[in-house]
Scaffold this active site. Structure first.
Site, PDB file in Angstrom:
ATOM      1  CG  ASP A  84      -2.089   0.890   1.126  1.00  0.00           C
ATOM      2  OD1 ASP A  84      -2.278   1.495   0.052  1.00  0.00           O
ATOM      3  OD2 ASP A  84      -2.839   1.016   2.111  1.00  0.00           O
ATOM      4  CG  HIS A 102      -0.080   1.687  -9.222  1.00  0.00           C
ATOM      5  ND1 HIS A 102      -0.290   1.365  -7.903  1.00  0.00           N
ATOM      6  CD2 HIS A 102      -1.190   2.379  -9.614  1.00  0.00           C
ATOM      7  CE1 HIS A 102      -1.463   1.834  -7.516  1.00  0.00           C
ATOM      8  NE2 HIS A 102      -2.027   2.461  -8.535  1.00  0.00           N
ATOM      9  CG  LEU A 150       9.593 -17.070  -2.992  1.00  0.00           C
ATOM     10  CD1 LEU A 150       9.489 -16.932  -1.478  1.00  0.00           C
ATOM     11  CD2 LEU A 150       9.935 -15.721  -3.590  1.00  0.00           C
TER      12      LEU A 150
HETATM   13  C1  FPP Z   1      -2.196   0.166  -3.173  1.00  0.00           C
HETATM   14  O1  FPP Z   1      -1.660   1.458  -3.198  1.00  0.00           O
HETATM   15  C2  FPP Z   1      -1.621  -0.599  -4.277  1.00  0.00           C
HETATM   16  C3  FPP Z   1      -2.346  -1.224  -5.240  1.00  0.00           C
HETATM   17  C4  FPP Z   1      -3.821  -1.220  -5.275  1.00  0.00           C
HETATM   18  C5  FPP Z   1      -1.687  -1.905  -6.341  1.00  0.00           C
HETATM   19  C6  FPP Z   1      -0.467  -2.633  -5.963  1.00  0.00           C
HETATM   20  C7  FPP Z   1       0.219  -3.079  -7.184  1.00  0.00           C
HETATM   21  C8  FPP Z   1       1.544  -3.089  -7.353  1.00  0.00           C
HETATM   22  C9  FPP Z   1       2.488  -2.707  -6.304  1.00  0.00           C
HETATM   23  C10 FPP Z   1       2.130  -3.542  -8.617  1.00  0.00           C
HETATM   24  C11 FPP Z   1       1.558  -4.850  -9.091  1.00  0.00           C
HETATM   25  C12 FPP Z   1       2.489  -5.496  -9.974  1.00  0.00           C
HETATM   26  C13 FPP Z   1       2.353  -6.741 -10.449  1.00  0.00           C
HETATM   27  C14 FPP Z   1       3.477  -7.340 -11.158  1.00  0.00           C
HETATM   28  C15 FPP Z   1       1.131  -7.539 -10.283  1.00  0.00           C
HETATM   29  P1  FPP Z   1      -2.648   2.672  -3.397  1.00  0.00           P
HETATM   30  O2  FPP Z   1      -2.769   2.948  -4.847  1.00  0.00           O
HETATM   31  O3  FPP Z   1      -3.955   2.396  -2.720  1.00  0.00           O
HETATM   32  O4  FPP Z   1      -1.868   3.801  -2.664  1.00  0.00           O
HETATM   33  P2  FPP Z   1      -2.505   5.008  -1.810  1.00  0.00           P
HETATM   34  O5  FPP Z   1      -3.254   4.360  -0.665  1.00  0.00           O
HETATM   35  O6  FPP Z   1      -1.318   5.777  -1.378  1.00  0.00           O
HETATM   36  O7  FPP Z   1      -3.400   5.770  -2.744  1.00  0.00           O
END
Ligand code: FPP
Length: 261
Positions: free
Chosen positions: A28, A45, A139
């Site tokens: 997050d 992201h 893993l």
């Molecule tokens: C939450 O941060 C994050 C997500 C909803 C997406 C997480 C995805 C990745 C880290 C990359 C995925 C990659 C692959 C290879 C599958 P947020 O957007 O809610 O952050 P915020 O709370 O600060 O707005």
């Protein structure tokens, strides 16, 4: 005795202790990481994807057996279209860039979540990676993609009703083991350690059944900034915890009981 402070010393000490078998992470803070830098959310992201590579390699090096990453929840479809489209392209980007390395490092890619509802290109990328790594026995890198725990549990209930309605089981056969066998994680051990980044302290519909006895670790660090030092710190903290699984006996006895299940 001097306090070990170098990363290498800490790593070697942690390695001699009980490693969490399964680490699950709610990644997050990508959006806030980007906002801090006046960048669009998707830049967070993209950076988060690089963190996945770093943390996967380190978890593998540590001897963690399963790493489950919450990459997209069943609720994330409510986000703006551009962001959803970008997130759906990330498995393809990640796996194109890092698949050779995952193969070389003996990492097996798996997925939990509602696969059929993903765009075709996302399905193809994941399928390709799963196929290319299926022989690996290092893993398990398990992406939770279009995953929601409540939906998973509703599906468990449906499977059990079906078994009962077709007289394959009686009411007396419904027990924890049966529920577990119907979960998307039925082939995996339960997570021992759950980490959530970015200062939020909630589970957000993630592995609600499976996390019943997991140790929880929360950090203010945003996912794109999460690094080896952060994971090592979470593991050191985990190794100080006394896990009793609801009993009064010592950790070893409790672990034995857990393994015997
Ligand atoms: C939450 O941060 C994050 C997500 C909803 C997406 C997480 C995805 C990745 C880290 C990359 C995925 C990659 C692959 C290879 C599958 P947020 O957007 O809610 O952050 P915020 O709370 O600060 O707005």
């Amino acid at each position: 005795m001097p306090v070990p402070d170098s990363f290498a010393d800490r790593l070697s000490i942690a390695r001699k202790k009980q490693m969490p078998n399964h680490v699950a992470i709610i990644m997050d803070g990508n959006g806030r990481w980007a906002r801090q830098r006046n960048l669009p959310r998707v830049a967070g992201h993209h950076e988060g994807m690089k963190t996945i590579r770093k943390i996967t390699r380190f978890a593998n090096e540590l001897g963690v057996n399963v790493l489950t990453l919450y990459a997209f929840s069943t609720e994330n479809w409510k986000r703006p279209r551009v962001e959803v489209d970008f997130l759906m392209k990330l498995p393809g980007k990640f796996l194109t860039a890092y698949l050779p390395e995952l193969i070389e490092e003996n990492i097996r890619v798996e997925m939990i979540g509602h696969f059929e509802a993903l765009p075709e290109h996302t399905q193809h990328a994941i399928e390709k990676a799963m196929k290319a790594t299926e022989q690996n026995d290092g893993l398990v890198l398990n992406f939770a993609m279009n995953y929601g725990s409540r939906l998973e549990l509703v599906n468990v209930v449906k499977q059990i009703c079906e078994l009962a309605m077709t007289q394959q089981i009686d009411l007396a056969d419904v027990n924890e083991a049966l529920v577990e066998s119907c979960l998307m994680t039925s082939h995996l051990p339960e997570p021992d350690l759950l980490i959530r980044t970015s200062g939020e302290v909630r589970l957000s519909n993630f592995m609600l059944w499976q996390l019943a006895y997991a140790e929880l670790a929360f950090t203010d660090v945003y996912w794109p900034d999460y690094d080896e030092e952060c994971l090592l710190e979470a593991i050191e903290d985990f190794q100080l915890r006394n896990r009793r699984f609801g009993s009064l006996c010592e950790e070893e006895d409790a672990l034995k009981k857990q393994r015997m299940k």
